[in-house]
Design a protein around this motif. Structure first.
Motif, PDB file in Angstrom:
ATOM      1  N   GLU A 135      -3.275  16.931  -9.770  1.00 52.63           N
ATOM      2  CA  GLU A 135      -4.046  17.078  -8.529  1.00 52.63           C
ATOM      3  C   GLU A 135      -5.269  16.148  -8.553  1.00 52.63           C
ATOM      4  O   GLU A 135      -5.605  15.521  -7.546  1.00 52.63           O
ATOM      5  N   ILE A 136      -5.908  16.062  -9.709  1.00 56.68           N
ATOM      6  CA  ILE A 136      -7.055  15.158  -9.858  1.00 56.68           C
ATOM      7  C   ILE A 136      -6.613  13.722  -9.625  1.00 56.68           C
ATOM      8  O   ILE A 136      -7.251  12.960  -8.892  1.00 56.68           O
ATOM      9  N   LYS A 137      -5.492  13.350 -10.227  1.00 53.89           N
ATOM     10  CA  LYS A 137      -5.016  11.963 -10.091  1.00 53.89           C
ATOM     11  C   LYS A 137      -4.721  11.640  -8.624  1.00 53.89           C
ATOM     12  O   LYS A 137      -5.078  10.560  -8.137  1.00 53.89           O
ATOM     13  N   GLU A 138      -4.108  12.579  -7.919  1.00 51.79           N
ATOM     14  CA  GLU A 138      -3.826  12.340  -6.504  1.00 51.79           C
ATOM     15  C   GLU A 138      -5.118  12.119  -5.708  1.00 51.79           C
ATOM     16  O   GLU A 138      -5.187  11.241  -4.856  1.00 51.79           O
ATOM     17  N   SER A 139      -6.131  12.914  -6.028  1.00 47.19           N
ATOM     18  CA  SER A 139      -7.412  12.772  -5.320  1.00 47.19           C
ATOM     19  C   SER A 139      -8.054  11.431  -5.624  1.00 47.19           C
ATOM     20  O   SER A 139      -8.655  10.806  -4.751  1.00 47.19           O
ATOM     21  N   VAL A 140      -7.948  11.009  -6.879  1.00 45.98           N
ATOM     22  CA  VAL A 140      -8.553   9.728  -7.253  1.00 45.98           C
ATOM     23  C   VAL A 140      -7.807   8.587  -6.569  1.00 45.98           C
ATOM     24  O   VAL A 140      -8.418   7.621  -6.106  1.00 45.98           O
ATOM     25  N   ASP A 141      -6.483   8.724  -6.482  1.00 47.66           N
ATOM     26  CA  ASP A 141      -5.707   7.706  -5.754  1.00 47.66           C
ATOM     27  C   ASP A 141      -6.181   7.600  -4.303  1.00 47.66           C
ATOM     28  O   ASP A 141      -6.333   6.504  -3.766  1.00 47.66           O
ATOM     29  N   GLU A 142      -6.428   8.751  -3.695  1.00 45.90           N
ATOM     30  CA  GLU A 142      -6.938   8.749  -2.308  1.00 45.90           C
ATOM     31  C   GLU A 142      -8.305   8.084  -2.230  1.00 45.90           C
ATOM     32  O   GLU A 142      -8.567   7.274  -1.344  1.00 45.90           O
ATOM     33  N   LEU A 143      -9.165   8.428  -3.157  1.00 50.61           N
ATOM     34  CA  LEU A 143     -10.510   7.845  -3.161  1.00 50.61           C
ATOM     35  C   LEU A 143     -10.423   6.322  -3.308  1.00 50.61           C
ATOM     36  O   LEU A 143     -11.104   5.578  -2.604  1.00 50.61           O
ATOM     37  N   MET A 144      -9.571   5.865  -4.227  1.00 50.22           N
ATOM     38  CA  MET A 144      -9.455   4.430  -4.462  1.00 50.22           C
ATOM     39  C   MET A 144      -8.937   3.718  -3.226  1.00 50.22           C
ATOM     40  O   MET A 144      -9.378   2.620  -2.891  1.00 50.22           O
ATOM     41  N   ALA A 145      -7.993   4.376  -2.527  1.00 45.30           N
ATOM     42  CA  ALA A 145      -7.472   3.788  -1.288  1.00 45.30           C
ATOM     43  C   ALA A 145      -8.590   3.675  -0.257  1.00 45.30           C
ATOM     44  O   ALA A 145      -8.686   2.688   0.476  1.00 45.30           O
ATOM     45  N   ASP A 146      -9.468   4.676  -0.239  1.00 46.92           N
ATOM     46  CA  ASP A 146     -10.606   4.671   0.692  1.00 46.92           C
ATOM     47  C   ASP A 146     -11.615   3.572   0.376  1.00 46.92           C
ATOM     48  O   ASP A 146     -12.069   2.861   1.262  1.00 46.92           O
ATOM     49  N   THR A 147     -11.995   3.468  -0.888  1.00 53.04           N
ATOM     50  CA  THR A 147     -13.135   2.613  -1.255  1.00 53.04           C
ATOM     51  C   THR A 147     -12.699   1.226  -1.699  1.00 53.04           C
ATOM     52  O   THR A 147     -13.513   0.315  -1.754  1.00 53.04           O
ATOM     53  N   GLY A 148     -11.429   1.090  -2.073  1.00 51.82           N
ATOM     54  CA  GLY A 148     -10.984  -0.195  -2.609  1.00 51.82           C
ATOM     55  C   GLY A 148     -11.439  -0.433  -4.043  1.00 51.82           C
ATOM     56  O   GLY A 148     -11.209  -1.502  -4.600  1.00 51.82           O
ATOM     57  N   ARG A 149     -12.087   0.534  -4.639  1.00 52.65           N
ATOM     58  CA  ARG A 149     -12.517   0.383  -6.047  1.00 52.65           C
ATOM     59  C   ARG A 149     -11.495   1.035  -6.972  1.00 52.65           C
ATOM     60  O   ARG A 149     -10.834   1.993  -6.597  1.00 52.65           O
ATOM     61  N   LYS A 150     -11.409   0.529  -8.196  1.00 54.70           N
ATOM     62  CA  LYS A 150     -10.486   1.086  -9.184  1.00 54.70           C
ATOM     63  C   LYS A 150     -11.214   2.065 -10.106  1.00 54.70           C
ATOM     64  O   LYS A 150     -12.379   1.847 -10.454  1.00 54.70           O
ATOM     65  N   HIS A 151     -10.514   3.104 -10.494  1.00 57.71           N
ATOM     66  CA  HIS A 151     -11.060   4.057 -11.464  1.00 57.71           C
ATOM     67  C   HIS A 151      -9.938   4.513 -12.383  1.00 57.71           C
ATOM     68  O   HIS A 151      -8.800   4.668 -11.934  1.00 57.71           O
ATOM     69  N   TYR A 152     -10.265   4.777 -13.621  1.00 57.87           N
ATOM     70  CA  TYR A 152      -9.252   5.193 -14.583  1.00 57.87           C
ATOM     71  C   TYR A 152      -9.534   6.596 -15.120  1.00 57.87           C
ATOM     72  O   TYR A 152     -10.683   6.979 -15.286  1.00 57.87           O
TER      73      TYR A 152
END
Lengths: 593, 593
Positions: B282-299
């Motif tokens: 669930e966390i990974k899905e949220s981070v994927d959404e955030l990255m799509a929003d901001t264009g920034r990468k996070h690991y």
């Protein structure tokens, strides 16, 4: 970093075709392990192997011998993998050579799961004899009823003679008072001769509170997880390999040695296993291997309340279970029929949930559950034969304060509607023994512990449970023999008109389900359902090829009008539960069309 | 059966761009919830929402205000989602408007994970100041060292000023003594300006024992599972949706509001979650959404000791984690280097395990583990950048009785071999602060509780722990400030010859790793490894395109002969850890070729 393989290691005393007995006892804490033949006093010393196993191949023990396992030349205990406990859970174990049984079922082929029409029964209360042989007497009756598989509630040795079976403490031993291992083999053989499949209920999530000697032998339990029964069975903690093997080999034994066709595994949501490979996956892999070896088919069906399709998805991503019970259909159906709405029924609001159950299998598939207080479930597109549904079962009857069946809770007409609602599902229908003739006796919770503290604890626990569920009336004493007797089927009643009529209705329904391609084909995509909240009516349409079946269900106590599809085909009535033939006052008619 | 979505609900006090404060407190047990501004005494009443949430949008609170949450007009408590605790864990919370910070890192792009070369540090002991600002002072040094990412041990508010960080009790609050939230933002901004990525260590498997007010608010814990810290955090029991959201939003906060590049999630094997969708998914899905929003990468990198590739496989079947620590490389390396073999080292026999770690990432990938007393691990073909390895880290140093670093346990030559062994992996190398110049100070276990009972309990617990691990000597007092001071880096020593030489060696190694295509490309399929048990030598061959690198490691204390491939290419020495340039007596030469 020694590697070792356990896949062929059968716990307990097993025989080769040549009559050599292979003894295997897991006792990692012991300094020495002996087998004591209690009749002769002869002691046989086992050799220490790897990982706490003790073993020996010998010709010194024979089928029928009584024995105990002696740890450290001190403690004499029954064998955790005992095949028989002729003197009960605290007595000696008995050596059983399963090769001695002469099977006559080599013509038998386990039918496709789609064809299962299940009849759940409890050996102790199903027949007057309360034994496997008593069931055999009724096979012709069951065959005529039309069901295709019996599901036997757990038979692993439990304390005393009266128990639902979920207090078993010897997973490999067949209850002595039911007829022991030979009795079960005879029953399975007789079923197969009659063309009936056998599902056995097994319990791998706990063992019963009396006669559990497992802790004396090894780390069968872990305190990492808490379950309703205390510490969980150890499927992922230190020493779990041997415990996993113990239960995996148990599955294989029922299939290989007892010719059982399918297992129903009790409440697998209480099996706590965070291993990379879940124990259910490992079991499924072993069963696949066995089936490849023998050419016989076997099914794994789980009792499971988590609505998590991962468990029934195929290996390797899923757990590979062939099917699961869905209680939600039951809950939605009972609430729709006007049953109570407290406890676990609180999540169900009636006919729209029932419609959802027909359409989606899981009623809760991601939305918030007020009863569970969290979002619950996944969506499932799994085939219909993966779901077992019912309008009553041992739990939902027996977990009531007074153990009332639907036959005393609902009107005759409503009972027929419940039966019909189950028989038209795109899933596998299951009956609970006696419902087919509207048995009036209850099915109550009963035990027969020998330990006084245990008896007091069970009585107290039962009272506590019902304090929460519904606080009316006094719970019957679980320990009383009277409670057990009261719960037996009353076969005499079947000759009375009302019961005869109900039986006739069930038989007719079953024939209809089997003969109708639209009903018998479990295609979830060829199904439409809609409902009318106000009318309390539900409209189910299933089809296959050119055959269309429309099922109209009226849960109200009034005559209702149902609009047929304007441009639909011409319909004719093939079964009306209110027909005088079934004791009703015909109310259904088709206008227009 | 109401549906509700929590995906955009941030716990605590957050601000819109227009300066409106959105207040959200989860307090399902409360009858009323107020925010008390402690400076003015003003009380702001929140509105009851669904599922135990209390909320309000207001302009009455300002950045910097101190407040407490008042439950039932009675209990005044700090906010579970407090962003700052300027007076410590028992004091009032502070309102933080993250929009007030002026970021200057819009040119920053988080590099590919393959390029991470990680430096783990502890804010309190890394710099003389023991603060985020102190780290900023050292960024030029770290840049010159060559690492590409710093990994900051946990900064969530903990009791007192001295703690490794794993006793944090406010997951959203940045430790006041380190510089609070503004200090962390300044540090991240400064790192990005220097071209360094920031990994933050976060703890989602427990909260610390002092200052944990979560139970006053809601069902953050469940007794279904037992962990080393007691009841598990509630990720799958009743009310888990709100707890899951609490931790999921925490992940998003670090990425969105603090510009953190990656998280290192502490011991995720202690997160107990049987939900159909694991909280990590669930966390990974949220981070994927955030990255799509901001264009920034996070690991998302996990500390994880289960060798279960499911955790690092991609969504939806896997848990989607970008990387994981593998302690096994460390264990095998240390045992090979002649370190101790008790405790968790008992599973590792030396150089063949090290070779396996290079080849297979997981040393235990299904075989029996004597230490765990069960078969352990899965095979993994996941890419090299999913594994973080090291020759020491805070745990393996600090969990020793005296907290000794490799620099006082191994010879100078062996230290260089350890560093080289890490720097040539097809994985992500990680250093522990100070190892690059052979820091001599220990890194010991320290706390600064304020509660006397807690202090006594921690002291007792530490003693108990070492009774089992190794019973020599007295454990330093964790509560003593001296233990903390003793654990700080001694930057003065860096000017001494030996330390200078080691630093030069590390820098040379890092340059080599970055410049060599064969080393920098993390292709696990272009790798050969073999070892000689008797010689204690290991031979690693990696290649990419036309470039081949052979790494010869001699773990014995003798000069050893290594046969080169007979028909191999001509080789030249590109780095020799025993070169006089690195304080050694050159011993390596190539004959023939």
């Amino acid at each position: 970093m020694a590697n070792y393989q356990l896949s062929n290691i059968q716990p307990g005393l097993t025989f080769t075709q040549d009559g050599i007995c292979n003894i295997l006892v897991w006792a990692p804490l012991a300094q020495s392990v002996n087998i004591l033949l209690t009749d002769t006093g002869k002691k046989i010393e086992l050799n220490a192997g790897e990982h706490g196993y003790w073993q020996l191949s010998t010709t010194e023990v024979q089928h029928g011998d009584l024995y105990k396992v002696v740890l450290n030349n001190e403690k004499q205990l029954p064998d955790p993998a005992s095949r028989a406990q002729p003197q009960g859970v605290h007595g000696p174990s008995q050596v059983i050579d399963v090769n001695g049984f002469k099977w006559t079922d080599n013509q038998w082929a386990n039918p496709a799961l789609e064809q299962y029409l299940i009849y759940e029964l409890h050996t102790g209360t199903f027949s007057p004899e309360g034994t496997f042989a008593g069931i055999t007497e009724k096979l012709q009756y069951l065959k005529e009823l039309g069901i295709t598989a019996i599901e036997i509630m757990p038979v692993a040795q439990f304390p005393g003679n009266r128990n639902w079976g979920y207090d078993g403490v010897f997973p490999y031993a067949v209850q002595n008072s039911y007829g022991g291992p030979a009795g079960l083999m005879e029953l399975v053989d007789a079923c197969h001769k009659k063309g009936l499949a056998v599902i056995l209920d097994v319990v791998y999530n706990h063992v019963g509170p009396e006669g559990n000697y497992l802790n004396e032998f090894g780390q069968y339990f872990t305190d990492k997880y808490n379950t309703p029964w205390g510490n969980a069975i150890n499927f992922d903690d230190a020493h779990c390999d041997e415990v996993r093997n113990f239960f995996k080999q148990n599955v294989l034994m029922w299939f290989r040695d007892f010719h059982v066709d399918a297992l129903r595994m009790d409440a697998v949501h209480a099996i706590k296993d965070f291993s990379p490979k879940h124990i259910l996956q490992e079991i499924k892999e072993s069963v696949d291997e066995l089936m490849a070896d023998t050419g016989r088919k076997h099914y794994l069906i789980i009792e499971f309340d988590l609505n998590d399709k991962r468990f029934i998805d195929p290996l390797p991503q899923g757990y590979g279970m062939d099917g699961q019970w869905i209680d939600e259909f039951h809950h939605a159906l009972r609430v729709t029929a006007g049953g109570e709405r407290n406890g676990y029924y609180a999540d169900f609001s009636g006919i729209s949930d029932l419609a959802k159950a027909y359409r989606d299998a899981y009623v809760y598939d991601g939305q918030y559950s007020p009863h569970r207080q969290k979002k619950f479930g996944t969506k499932t597109d799994n085939p219909g034969q993966q779901f077992v549904v019912f309008s009553q079962n041992h739990d939902h009857v027996g977990n009531r304060l007074l153990g009332e069946r639907s036959s005393v809770l609902f009107s005759f007409e409503m009972q027929k509607l419940l039966a019909g609602a189950v028989m038209v599902v795109p899933y596998l229908p299951m009956l609970f023994m006696g419902e087919e003739y509207a048995e009036q006796n209850p099915f109550q919770y009963f035990v027969s512990h020998t330990d006084e503290d245990m008896i007091a604890a069970v009585r107290k626990g039962r009272k506590e449970e019902f304090k929460a569920f519904h606080a009316e009336g006094e719970a019957p004493d679980p320990q009383s023999e009277e409670t057990f007797r009261r719960s037996a089927l009353n076969w005499d009643s079947i000759h009375q008109q009302q019961h005869k009529t109900m039986l006739h209705y069930y038989k007719t329904l079953i024939v209809l389900r089997k003969q109708s391609l639209a009903l018998a084909t479990l295609n979830r995509h060829q199904l439409e359902v809609s409902c009318d909240q106000e009318q309390q009516t539900l409209w189910l349409h299933r089809w296959e090829g050119d055959e269309h079946v429309y099922c109209f269900m009226n849960f109200s106590d009034k005559v209702q009008q149902l609009a047929l599809p304007a441009d639909g085909p011409a319909l004719s009535i093939i079964l009306d539960s209110a027909d005088p033939e079934f004791g009703g006052q015909r109310s259904t008619s088709v206008r227009g069309g």
